[in-house]
Design a protein around this motif. Sequence first.
Motif, PDB file in Angstrom:
ATOM      1  N   ALA A  38       3.561  10.679  -6.294  1.00  0.00           N
ATOM      2  CA  ALA A  38       3.385  11.879  -5.480  1.00  0.00           C
ATOM      3  C   ALA A  38       2.353  11.644  -4.382  1.00  0.00           C
ATOM      4  N   GLY A  39       1.331  10.834  -4.690  1.00  0.00           N
ATOM      5  CA  GLY A  39       0.348  10.508  -3.675  1.00  0.00           C
ATOM      6  C   GLY A  39       0.963   9.758  -2.511  1.00  0.00           C
ATOM      7  N   ILE A  40       1.832   8.805  -2.819  1.00  0.00           N
ATOM      8  CA  ILE A  40       2.531   8.077  -1.757  1.00  0.00           C
ATOM      9  C   ILE A  40       3.368   9.040  -0.924  1.00  0.00           C
ATOM     10  N   GLU A  41       4.056   9.960  -1.592  1.00  0.00           N
ATOM     11  CA  GLU A  41       4.914  10.911  -0.884  1.00  0.00           C
ATOM     12  C   GLU A  41       4.133  11.800   0.079  1.00  0.00           C
ATOM     13  N   CYS A  42       2.865  12.018  -0.201  1.00  0.00           N
ATOM     14  CA  CYS A  42       2.029  12.892   0.636  1.00  0.00           C
ATOM     15  C   CYS A  42       1.588  12.231   1.942  1.00  0.00           C
ATOM     16  N   THR A  43       1.740  10.923   2.044  1.00  0.00           N
ATOM     17  CA  THR A  43       1.136  10.196   3.157  1.00  0.00           C
ATOM     18  C   THR A  43       1.593  10.692   4.517  1.00  0.00           C
ATOM     19  N   SER A  44       2.878  10.881   4.700  1.00  0.00           N
ATOM     20  CA  SER A  44       3.372  11.300   6.014  1.00  0.00           C
ATOM     21  C   SER A  44       2.821  12.663   6.406  1.00  0.00           C
ATOM     22  N   ALA A  45       2.716  13.585   5.436  1.00  0.00           N
ATOM     23  CA  ALA A  45       2.159  14.905   5.734  1.00  0.00           C
ATOM     24  C   ALA A  45       0.690  14.798   6.119  1.00  0.00           C
ATOM     25  N   LEU A  46      -0.035  13.907   5.483  1.00  0.00           N
ATOM     26  CA  LEU A  46      -1.447  13.725   5.803  1.00  0.00           C
ATOM     27  C   LEU A  46      -1.625  13.153   7.199  1.00  0.00           C
ATOM     28  N   LEU A  47      -0.788  12.197   7.546  1.00  0.00           N
ATOM     29  CA  LEU A  47      -0.869  11.614   8.882  1.00  0.00           C
ATOM     30  C   LEU A  47      -0.491  12.631   9.950  1.00  0.00           C
ATOM     31  N   ALA A  48       0.506  13.439   9.653  1.00  0.00           N
ATOM     32  CA  ALA A  48       0.912  14.472  10.606  1.00  0.00           C
ATOM     33  C   ALA A  48      -0.188  15.515  10.812  1.00  0.00           C
ATOM     34  N   ALA A  49      -0.997  15.723   9.781  1.00  0.00           N
ATOM     35  CA  ALA A  49      -2.080  16.705   9.869  1.00  0.00           C
ATOM     36  C   ALA A  49      -3.262  16.195  10.690  1.00  0.00           C
ATOM     37  N   ARG A  50      -3.271  14.901  11.038  1.00  0.00           N
ATOM     38  CA  ARG A  50      -4.306  14.299  11.881  1.00  0.00           C
ATOM     39  C   ARG A  50      -5.713  14.525  11.317  1.00  0.00           C
ATOM     40  N   VAL A  51      -5.861  14.247  10.027  1.00  0.00           N
ATOM     41  CA  VAL A  51      -7.167  14.375   9.399  1.00  0.00           C
ATOM     42  C   VAL A  51      -7.865  13.021   9.377  1.00  0.00           C
ATOM     43  N   THR A  52      -9.186  13.048   9.262  1.00  0.00           N
ATOM     44  CA  THR A  52      -9.929  11.795   9.151  1.00  0.00           C
ATOM     45  C   THR A  52     -10.434  11.562   7.728  1.00  0.00           C
ATOM     46  N   ALA A  53     -10.200  12.539   6.845  1.00  0.00           N
ATOM     47  CA  ALA A  53     -10.637  12.385   5.455  1.00  0.00           C
ATOM     48  C   ALA A  53      -9.702  13.167   4.544  1.00  0.00           C
ATOM     49  N   VAL A  54      -9.519  12.633   3.326  1.00  0.00           N
ATOM     50  CA  VAL A  54      -8.641  13.251   2.329  1.00  0.00           C
ATOM     51  C   VAL A  54      -9.393  13.371   1.014  1.00  0.00           C
ATOM     52  N   VAL A  55      -9.341  14.551   0.417  1.00  0.00           N
ATOM     53  CA  VAL A  55      -9.875  14.764  -0.927  1.00  0.00           C
ATOM     54  C   VAL A  55      -8.681  15.047  -1.835  1.00  0.00           C
ATOM     55  N   ALA A  56      -8.458  14.187  -2.822  1.00  0.00           N
ATOM     56  CA  ALA A  56      -7.283  14.304  -3.685  1.00  0.00           C
ATOM     57  C   ALA A  56      -7.623  15.017  -4.977  1.00  0.00           C
ATOM     58  N   PHE A  57      -6.633  15.692  -5.553  1.00  0.00           N
ATOM     59  CA  PHE A  57      -6.794  16.419  -6.810  1.00  0.00           C
ATOM     60  C   PHE A  57      -7.299  15.521  -7.921  1.00  0.00           C
ATOM     61  N   ASP A  58      -6.784  14.285  -8.004  1.00  0.00           N
ATOM     62  CA  ASP A  58      -7.256  13.362  -9.038  1.00  0.00           C
ATOM     63  C   ASP A  58      -7.097  11.923  -8.591  1.00  0.00           C
ATOM     64  N   ASP A  59      -7.531  11.005  -9.431  1.00  0.00           N
ATOM     65  CA  ASP A  59      -7.501   9.586  -9.084  1.00  0.00           C
ATOM     66  C   ASP A  59      -6.085   9.049  -8.918  1.00  0.00           C
ATOM     67  N   ALA A  60      -5.151   9.535  -9.751  1.00  0.00           N
ATOM     68  CA  ALA A  60      -3.777   9.036  -9.663  1.00  0.00           C
ATOM     69  C   ALA A  60      -3.182   9.342  -8.299  1.00  0.00           C
ATOM     70  N   VAL A  61      -3.367  10.570  -7.825  1.00  0.00           N
ATOM     71  CA  VAL A  61      -2.875  10.951  -6.501  1.00  0.00           C
ATOM     72  C   VAL A  61      -3.588  10.144  -5.428  1.00  0.00           C
ATOM     73  N   ALA A  62      -4.901   9.974  -5.573  1.00  0.00           N
ATOM     74  CA  ALA A  62      -5.670   9.209  -4.585  1.00  0.00           C
ATOM     75  C   ALA A  62      -5.194   7.761  -4.514  1.00  0.00           C
ATOM     76  N   GLN A  63      -4.864   7.168  -5.660  1.00  0.00           N
ATOM     77  CA  GLN A  63      -4.323   5.802  -5.665  1.00  0.00           C
ATOM     78  C   GLN A  63      -3.044   5.726  -4.839  1.00  0.00           C
ATOM     79  N   GLY A  64      -2.159   6.704  -5.039  1.00  0.00           N
ATOM     80  CA  GLY A  64      -0.922   6.727  -4.269  1.00  0.00           C
ATOM     81  C   GLY A  64      -1.172   6.883  -2.787  1.00  0.00           C
ATOM     82  N   ILE A  65      -2.154   7.703  -2.432  1.00  0.00           N
ATOM     83  CA  ILE A  65      -2.491   7.893  -1.021  1.00  0.00           C
ATOM     84  C   ILE A  65      -3.002   6.583  -0.415  1.00  0.00           C
ATOM     85  N   LEU A  66      -3.842   5.873  -1.147  1.00  0.00           N
ATOM     86  CA  LEU A  66      -4.323   4.579  -0.663  1.00  0.00           C
ATOM     87  C   LEU A  66      -3.156   3.632  -0.391  1.00  0.00           C
ATOM     88  N   ALA A  67      -2.200   3.603  -1.310  1.00  0.00           N
ATOM     89  CA  ALA A  67      -1.030   2.723  -1.135  1.00  0.00           C
ATOM     90  C   ALA A  67      -0.192   3.164   0.054  1.00  0.00           C
TER      91      ALA A  67
END
Length: 363
Positions: free
Chosen positions: A233-262
Amino acid sequence: MTRGLTGARGLTGGGRTPTIREVAEAAGVSRATVSRAFTRPDLLRPETVERVREVAARLGYTPNVVARALSTGRYATIALVVPDIANPFFPPLMRGAQQAADAAGYSVVLGDSDESPAREDVLLTKFAHQVEGVVLASTRMPSARVREHATRRPLVLVNRDIPGVPRVLIDSASGMAQAVEHLADLGHRRLAYVSGPASSWSNQQRRRAVRRVAAARGLEVATVQASRPTYAAGIECTSALLAARVTAVVAFDDAVAQGILAGLSAAGVAVPDDVSVVGCDDVVADTTTPPLTAVSAPTRMAGQLAVEVLLRILGDDDVADTRHVLDSELIVRATTGPAPRTRRRRGTTADRYTDGRRRSLGS
């Protein structure tokens, strides 16, 4: 005639399991005292319980749970129900619960609800006839239904605050507040919170903390919903995060954050040069690449404390509305850094990725 003990193996001659009488004789107590040391340790002095269990462990003695259940109606078994056994948050909690149960002579059966309130309901209904009590972690059920189950069997909650039901809470909101303060101090002005399950008490606490501190520091917050608190699910969130043009992300938990990193790595976005990432729970954070800045939670302690509270209830202590709160703190590692200073002039990698994606879609 009883043969001598075999020492290292802790069994009587011929490989026979020692009896309660032999444990009692070796410990210098009665058989009733041996039984109580495993079933009702609250009725004995701590030093007596310790001596009996030490002798029992040395001899290789284990209580006959089936016989005891038939004679007393007590099964010396408790249930632990979690929403997702694969989520890295729960194994430390399970280990803490298991150790506390072992120390009291109890066994633990595990239930995985797969993030389903209906599945939780079914599991608790089944366990009501099989166990003496339940530890229910991160329940997704409505409060009224949780209270109904608490009238059937002693029940202790982890990370769900329902008045009238004993509970152990990890205050991850305090750590989340520290995370937002940390990002603000690094110069970030627009961040995203990647949300967990809507019915999660922890998610509600974390989201409110992020918004409260962001508002106080004058930061913008975009919310992105993860389908589940998982790596995928973290990986799936990546495009939405990039579209939001943010410079920082706070994830609900480590598993989601790992996916975001990937996901960010696959998109060619540098962490933390282009985007900073913060996780929560700190159960796998130091094993990611780069090591993840995360809110550290005493997960194992929560499992241990929840079982200890449950055992107090089984020992007839009046703890009906006890509420234990454990603190969290931010651990800064390599995934957070200063906000990109060249963003307005030439755009970060994240900006260029988003712009290129829009052109490729013809938007």
